[in-house]
Design an enzyme around this catalytic site. Structure first.
Site, PDB file in Angstrom:
ATOM      1  CG  ASP A 182      -7.325  -2.740  -0.235  1.00 55.88           C
ATOM      2  OD1 ASP A 182      -6.395  -2.149  -0.828  1.00 55.88           O
ATOM      3  OD2 ASP A 182      -7.356  -3.006   0.965  1.00 55.88           O
ATOM      4  CG  ASP A 187      -2.225  -0.895   0.986  1.00 53.33           C
ATOM      5  OD1 ASP A 187      -2.302  -1.838   1.964  1.00 53.33           O
ATOM      6  OD2 ASP A 187      -2.519  -0.876   0.013  1.00 53.33           O
TER       7      ASP A 187
HETATM    8  C1  DX5 Z   1      -6.356   1.244   2.667  1.00 55.54           C
HETATM    9  C2  DX5 Z   1      -5.571   0.086   2.653  1.00 55.54           C
HETATM   10  C3  DX5 Z   1      -6.236  -1.042   3.490  1.00 55.54           C
HETATM   11  C4  DX5 Z   1      -5.295  -2.206   3.486  1.00 55.54           C
HETATM   12  C5  DX5 Z   1      -6.156  -3.196   4.083  1.00 55.54           C
HETATM   13  O1  DX5 Z   1      -5.895   2.403   1.930  1.00 55.54           O
HETATM   14  O2  DX5 Z   1      -5.431  -0.192   1.268  1.00 55.54           O
HETATM   15  O3  DX5 Z   1      -7.261  -1.412   2.845  1.00 55.54           O
HETATM   16  O4  DX5 Z   1      -4.725  -2.414   2.235  1.00 55.54           O
HETATM   17  O5  DX5 Z   1      -6.520  -3.166   5.337  1.00 55.54           O
HETATM   18  P1  DX5 Z   1      -7.566  -3.960   6.182  1.00 55.54           P
HETATM   19  O6  DX5 Z   1      -7.506  -5.211   5.724  1.00 55.54           O
HETATM   20  O7  DX5 Z   1      -7.036  -3.885   7.614  1.00 55.54           O
HETATM   21  O8  DX5 Z   1      -8.783  -3.430   6.110  1.00 55.54           O
END
Ligand code: DX5
Length: 222
Positions: free
Chosen positions: A178, A36
């Site tokens: 995501d 990310d």
């Molecule tokens: C948001 C990120 C998150 C990450 C996953 O900017 O992209 O979504 O990838 O986070 P969780 O799975 O903890 O929501």
């Protein structure tokens, strides 16, 4: 439709040990790792520059994809390809010339993909589906892990799946989701049409470890 994939986000990992962390993800059996990338401009958080990813590259042999939550994807794309990312995911909201941006990435020998923030309509990517091998529908507002899944996005997931189906692209283009993916939300996302599920906190907070967390989510998704 392409096979189900459970893909870890490195966001919740220990940033002081990223080489070991991506090695642990490989040992847990994942076949793709998502970074990310946040620039503190497009989203209110700052994470991995290309050199950080390049440093982790040699500790793991599974492909890396970069989720570019950055205001300047055109200026940064080549650096992330050079750092070892084989797919770059560009936010539709950050590229005024999205068609050219994606075409350029394909020209770099990487695979281009496009992401949509929660408020952005699926129609925004209607004319670039021939340039990508993945569409990412965000189910949180990007910037942080551990946020709550926005279930109303399931309408948009279904819309994108229908767009792929009607163009005969569902066997060549992945639909990735995501944000807030975990045992309580993954089935809804898959039912709506997702086949690639990104998980961060759901994987890292599992007391039985990464491998168990990945296989548990996969069993719920299939
Ligand atoms: C948001 C990120 C998150 C990450 C996953 O900017 O992209 O979504 O990838 O986070 P969780 O799975 O903890 O929501």
């Amino acid at each position: 439709t392409r096979p189900i994939q459970i893909v870890p986000s490195v966001l919740p990992a220990d940033f002081a040990r990223l080489g070991d962390e991506v090695a642990a993800l490989e040992a847990a059996g994942v076949d793709l790792v998502q970074w990310d990338v946040m620039d503190g401009q497009f989203v209110p958080n700052l994470t991995f520059g290309p050199d950080v990813i390049a440093a982790a590259r040699s500790h793991c042999s599974v492909p890396f994809e970069a989720h570019l939550m950055v205001l300047t994807p055109d200026a940064m794309a080549q650096q992330y390809v050079d750092a070892g990312c084989s797919r770059l995911i560009v936010h539709a909201e950050t590229a005024p010339h999205l068609h050219r941006t994606l075409d350029n990435i394909n020209g770099m020998g990487a695979r281009a993909a496009v992401a949509l923030n929660p408020a952005t309509p699926a129609s925004a990517i209607e004319h670039v589906l021939d340039l990508v091998d993945l569409v990412l529908v965000m189910t949180v507002n990007p910037g942080f892990g551990g946020q709550a899944y926005i279930a109303t996005m399931e309408r948009k997931i279904a819309e994108v799946r229908a767009m792929l189906d009607e163009r005969g692209l569902s066997d060549s283009v992945d639909l990735e989701v995501d944000g807030g993916i975990g045992p309580a939300t993954i089935e809804g996302a898959v039912r709506a049409g997702a086949n690639v599920l990104i998980a961060g906190s759901a994987l890292y907070k599992d007391p039985d470890g990464l491998e168990h967390a990945v296989s548990h989510l996969r069993s719920l998704a299939e």
